[in-house]
Design a protein around this motif. Structure first.
Motif, PDB file in Angstrom:
ATOM      1  N   LEU A 160     -26.979 -70.122  13.059  1.00  0.00           N
ATOM      2  CA  LEU A 160     -27.760 -70.096  14.291  1.00  0.00           C
ATOM      3  C   LEU A 160     -29.042 -70.912  14.184  1.00  0.00           C
ATOM      4  N   LEU A 161     -29.387 -71.342  12.964  1.00  0.00           N
ATOM      5  CA  LEU A 161     -30.664 -72.007  12.733  1.00  0.00           C
ATOM      6  C   LEU A 161     -30.477 -73.457  12.329  1.00  0.00           C
ATOM      7  N   ASP A 162     -31.384 -74.294  12.768  1.00  0.00           N
ATOM      8  CA  ASP A 162     -31.455 -75.680  12.310  1.00  0.00           C
ATOM      9  C   ASP A 162     -32.777 -75.841  11.562  1.00  0.00           C
ATOM     10  N   PRO A 163     -32.745 -75.914  10.226  1.00  0.00           N
ATOM     11  CA  PRO A 163     -34.000 -75.955   9.464  1.00  0.00           C
ATOM     12  C   PRO A 163     -34.850 -77.188   9.735  1.00  0.00           C
ATOM     13  N   ALA A 164     -34.282 -78.176  10.432  1.00  0.00           N
ATOM     14  CA  ALA A 164     -35.046 -79.381  10.726  1.00  0.00           C
ATOM     15  C   ALA A 164     -35.921 -79.233  11.966  1.00  0.00           C
ATOM     16  N   THR A 165     -35.828 -78.085  12.647  1.00  0.00           N
ATOM     17  CA  THR A 165     -36.544 -77.950  13.920  1.00  0.00           C
ATOM     18  C   THR A 165     -37.979 -77.448  13.777  1.00  0.00           C
ATOM     19  N   GLY A 166     -38.400 -77.085  12.586  1.00  0.00           N
ATOM     20  CA  GLY A 166     -39.787 -76.647  12.438  1.00  0.00           C
ATOM     21  C   GLY A 166     -39.991 -75.763  11.228  1.00  0.00           C
ATOM     22  N   THR A 167     -41.241 -75.556  10.869  1.00  0.00           N
ATOM     23  CA  THR A 167     -41.590 -74.804   9.658  1.00  0.00           C
ATOM     24  C   THR A 167     -41.069 -73.379   9.696  1.00  0.00           C
ATOM     25  N   GLU A 168     -41.293 -72.685  10.801  1.00  0.00           N
ATOM     26  CA  GLU A 168     -40.898 -71.282  10.888  1.00  0.00           C
ATOM     27  C   GLU A 168     -39.392 -71.117  10.717  1.00  0.00           C
ATOM     28  N   VAL A 169     -38.628 -71.941  11.393  1.00  0.00           N
ATOM     29  CA  VAL A 169     -37.171 -71.854  11.295  1.00  0.00           C
ATOM     30  C   VAL A 169     -36.711 -72.243   9.896  1.00  0.00           C
ATOM     31  N   ALA A 170     -37.319 -73.266   9.315  1.00  0.00           N
ATOM     32  CA  ALA A 170     -36.945 -73.691   7.962  1.00  0.00           C
ATOM     33  C   ALA A 170     -37.177 -72.572   6.959  1.00  0.00           C
ATOM     34  N   ALA A 171     -38.307 -71.871   7.072  1.00  0.00           N
ATOM     35  CA  ALA A 171     -38.605 -70.781   6.141  1.00  0.00           C
ATOM     36  C   ALA A 171     -37.559 -69.682   6.239  1.00  0.00           C
ATOM     37  N   ARG A 172     -37.154 -69.360   7.443  1.00  0.00           N
ATOM     38  CA  ARG A 172     -36.166 -68.291   7.616  1.00  0.00           C
ATOM     39  C   ARG A 172     -34.790 -68.737   7.139  1.00  0.00           C
ATOM     40  N   TRP A 173     -34.459 -69.993   7.361  1.00  0.00           N
ATOM     41  CA  TRP A 173     -33.189 -70.512   6.850  1.00  0.00           C
ATOM     42  C   TRP A 173     -33.203 -70.498   5.315  1.00  0.00           C
ATOM     43  N   GLY A 174     -34.309 -70.897   4.718  1.00  0.00           N
ATOM     44  CA  GLY A 174     -34.424 -70.859   3.268  1.00  0.00           C
ATOM     45  C   GLY A 174     -34.311 -69.451   2.719  1.00  0.00           C
ATOM     46  N   GLN A 175     -34.875 -68.490   3.436  1.00  0.00           N
ATOM     47  CA  GLN A 175     -34.778 -67.091   3.015  1.00  0.00           C
ATOM     48  C   GLN A 175     -33.322 -66.635   2.989  1.00  0.00           C
ATOM     49  N   LEU A 176     -32.541 -67.069   3.959  1.00  0.00           N
ATOM     50  CA  LEU A 176     -31.123 -66.727   3.987  1.00  0.00           C
ATOM     51  C   LEU A 176     -30.398 -67.304   2.778  1.00  0.00           C
ATOM     52  N   GLN A 177     -30.774 -68.506   2.353  1.00  0.00           N
ATOM     53  CA  GLN A 177     -30.143 -69.096   1.171  1.00  0.00           C
ATOM     54  C   GLN A 177     -30.472 -68.277  -0.080  1.00  0.00           C
ATOM     55  N   LEU A 178     -31.698 -67.765  -0.142  1.00  0.00           N
ATOM     56  CA  LEU A 178     -32.040 -66.881  -1.261  1.00  0.00           C
ATOM     57  C   LEU A 178     -31.161 -65.634  -1.252  1.00  0.00           C
ATOM     58  N   GLY A 179     -30.938 -65.087  -0.062  1.00  0.00           N
ATOM     59  CA  GLY A 179     -30.068 -63.920   0.038  1.00  0.00           C
ATOM     60  C   GLY A 179     -28.663 -64.210  -0.462  1.00  0.00           C
ATOM     61  N   LEU A 180     -28.137 -65.386  -0.118  1.00  0.00           N
ATOM     62  CA  LEU A 180     -26.815 -65.775  -0.605  1.00  0.00           C
ATOM     63  C   LEU A 180     -26.814 -65.911  -2.126  1.00  0.00           C
ATOM     64  N   ALA A 181     -27.875 -66.505  -2.663  1.00  0.00           N
ATOM     65  CA  ALA A 181     -27.972 -66.661  -4.120  1.00  0.00           C
ATOM     66  C   ALA A 181     -27.971 -65.308  -4.818  1.00  0.00           C
ATOM     67  N   LEU A 182     -28.701 -64.350  -4.292  1.00  0.00           N
ATOM     68  CA  LEU A 182     -28.779 -63.029  -4.912  1.00  0.00           C
ATOM     69  C   LEU A 182     -27.420 -62.331  -4.883  1.00  0.00           C
ATOM     70  N   GLY A 183     -26.702 -62.471  -3.780  1.00  0.00           N
ATOM     71  CA  GLY A 183     -25.385 -61.852  -3.690  1.00  0.00           C
ATOM     72  C   GLY A 183     -24.397 -62.445  -4.668  1.00  0.00           C
ATOM     73  N   HIS A 184     -24.343 -63.768  -4.736  1.00  0.00           N
ATOM     74  CA  HIS A 184     -23.424 -64.408  -5.676  1.00  0.00           C
ATOM     75  C   HIS A 184     -23.768 -64.040  -7.119  1.00  0.00           C
ATOM     76  N   ALA A 185     -25.040 -63.993  -7.431  1.00  0.00           N
ATOM     77  CA  ALA A 185     -25.448 -63.661  -8.802  1.00  0.00           C
ATOM     78  C   ALA A 185     -25.041 -62.241  -9.166  1.00  0.00           C
ATOM     79  N   LYS A 186     -25.105 -61.341  -8.212  1.00  0.00           N
ATOM     80  CA  LYS A 186     -24.806 -59.933  -8.484  1.00  0.00           C
ATOM     81  C   LYS A 186     -23.390 -59.736  -8.988  1.00  0.00           C
ATOM     82  N   ILE A 187     -22.464 -60.607  -8.570  1.00  0.00           N
ATOM     83  CA  ILE A 187     -21.077 -60.460  -9.027  1.00  0.00           C
ATOM     84  C   ILE A 187     -20.642 -61.634  -9.909  1.00  0.00           C
TER      85      ILE A 187
END
Length: 396
Positions: free
Chosen positions: A228-255
């Motif tokens: 739903l997000l385009d990280p190129a559209t601005g700082t706020e959206v980019a930060a939230r998109w980056g946060q989602l990538q961290l969430g994915l990293a944590l999930g993959h690492a857990k297993i």
């Protein structure tokens, strides 16, 4: 025939999808040690190790491992906060409180203040518990009685209040409240039809899924939000998109999906880099330092303590303007040293974390289990660990 401890351990390990080497690594032992336990060649471990095994395998009662008298893991590893009943009552209230709505701008300011309390206090749970019930009521009244754009803005703020509520009730013996907060936040964000709010709700919902061993569900909610997000559209959206990538990293690492974990972490790191070394999101705390610190978490969960320690040594924790987050990441650094059996460093880092936030250490199950384990040591390590135990309410 009575099932043995080893058979129970193996069944829970396989249910959790962990190999012997991964399980052994997460509790500071070898794959051969796990095999010996499962085959009955070693005696049942003592209580501190049983607690570590239970936490790693998401076991709620030690009787599931030992076959003996029930002993809820949460009774040792999860401390209840004194104000939790008042907060729970506000979360579960079905009737709408009386009162006039608060304008969206004023509500946003009050929610910002509550987040500031969370990040700046050494006892953040006590600080936000003093304001959460009234803030929940105020946000709910505003959502019900405002219209149009103002109502959607109030819904975004209501979601943020529920995120705070989730953080407050997390790691306490009330998992139903954590699920309730995550669900209510996501519902509010979706009702607001705000992709940025949905992204944050997904980040917090993924925490709940991961803690209940539903890693695939966590990945799905994060992925759905990211599109739903385009990280190129601005700082706020980019930060939230980056946060989602961290969430994915944590999930993959857990297993144990190392490649996927680091690919997602790299995307978060690249995003933080584009935002600049000095950028920190005002309440999510996304930025280069947070990404670096989560790199330590990923290495610990992948059972690579040497790499975790190396990364931890390079994290500038003081650059995170949040006591709770500094304490959280210092506990993860302590976990890395404990896996290497570097107990002096473990106690030192837990002490640093405690000075940042008493509540964070008190309510982190892995911190409590580490303190319990180290309290049994002889000499200075045991003495220091027992002091930590008293400070976080274990023993007396």
């Amino acid at each position: 025939m009575t099932e043995t401890f080893g058979a129970r351990l193996r069944a829970h390990r396989e249910r959790a999808g962990k190999t012997r080497s991964v399980l052994g690594g997460l509790v500071g032992r070898s794959a051969d040690w796990v095999k010996a336990l499962e085959n009955g060649r070693l005696l049942t471990p003592r209580l501190p190790m049983l607690m570590r095994l239970a936490e790693v395998l998401d076991i709620s009662d030690l009787a599931e491992l030992t076959g003996e008298q029930a002993m809820p893991v949460a009774s040792v590893t999860r401390a209840g906060h004194p104000a939790v009943e008042r907060v729970a009552a506000a979360m579960q209230r079905s009737n709408l409180p009386a009162g006039d709505p608060t304008s969206a701008d004023l509500l946003r300011g009050r929610v910002d203040q509550a987040w500031t309390l969370w990040h700046r206090s050494t006892t953040e749970r006590s600080a936000v518990a003093a304001v959460l019930p009234d803030l929940l009521d105020e946000a709910r009244v505003s959502v019900r009685r405002l219209d149009g754009t103002a109502r959607r803005a109030a819904l975004v703020e209501l979601a943020r209040v529920y995120h705070l509520a989730q953080l407050y009730v997390a790691n306490q013996p009330y998992p139903e409240l954590v699920w309730l907060a995550a669900d209510r936040a996501m519902q509010a964000a979706q009702d607001a039809d705000d992709p940025a709010a949905i992204a944050v709700a997904a980040w917090y919902y993924a925490h709940v899924y991961r803690s209940s061993a539903q890693v695939d569900a966590a990945e799905q909610v994060l992925t759905d939000a990211a599109v739903l997000l385009d990280p190129a559209t601005g700082t706020e959206v980019a930060a939230r998109w980056g946060q989602l990538q961290l969430g994915l990293a944590l999930g993959h690492a857990k297993i144990g999906r190392a490649g996927q974990a680091w690919r997602a972490w790299d995307l978060a790191d690249e995003t933080a880099g584009r935002l600049g070394a000095g950028y920190v999101h005002p309440w999510l705390m996304f930025g280069t330092t947070a990404v670096d610190a989560y790199g330590v978490t990923v290495e610990v969960d992948l059972v690579r303590p040497g790499e975790a320690v190396r990364r931890a040594d390079q994290v500038h924790y003081s650059a995170l303007p949040s006591r709770t987050r500094r304490a959280t990441h210092l506990v993860d650094a302590a976990r890395a040293h404990l896996l290497r059996r570097e107990e002096v460093a473990t106690v030192h880092l837990l002490g640093r974390a405690l000075r940042e936030s008493v509540d964070t250490v008190r309510h982190r199950p892995d911190a409590r289990v580490a303190v319990i384990e180290l309290s049994g040591r002889q000499g200075t390590i045991g003495e220091d660990a027992r002091e930590l135990a008293l400070a976080i309410g274990i023993g007396g």
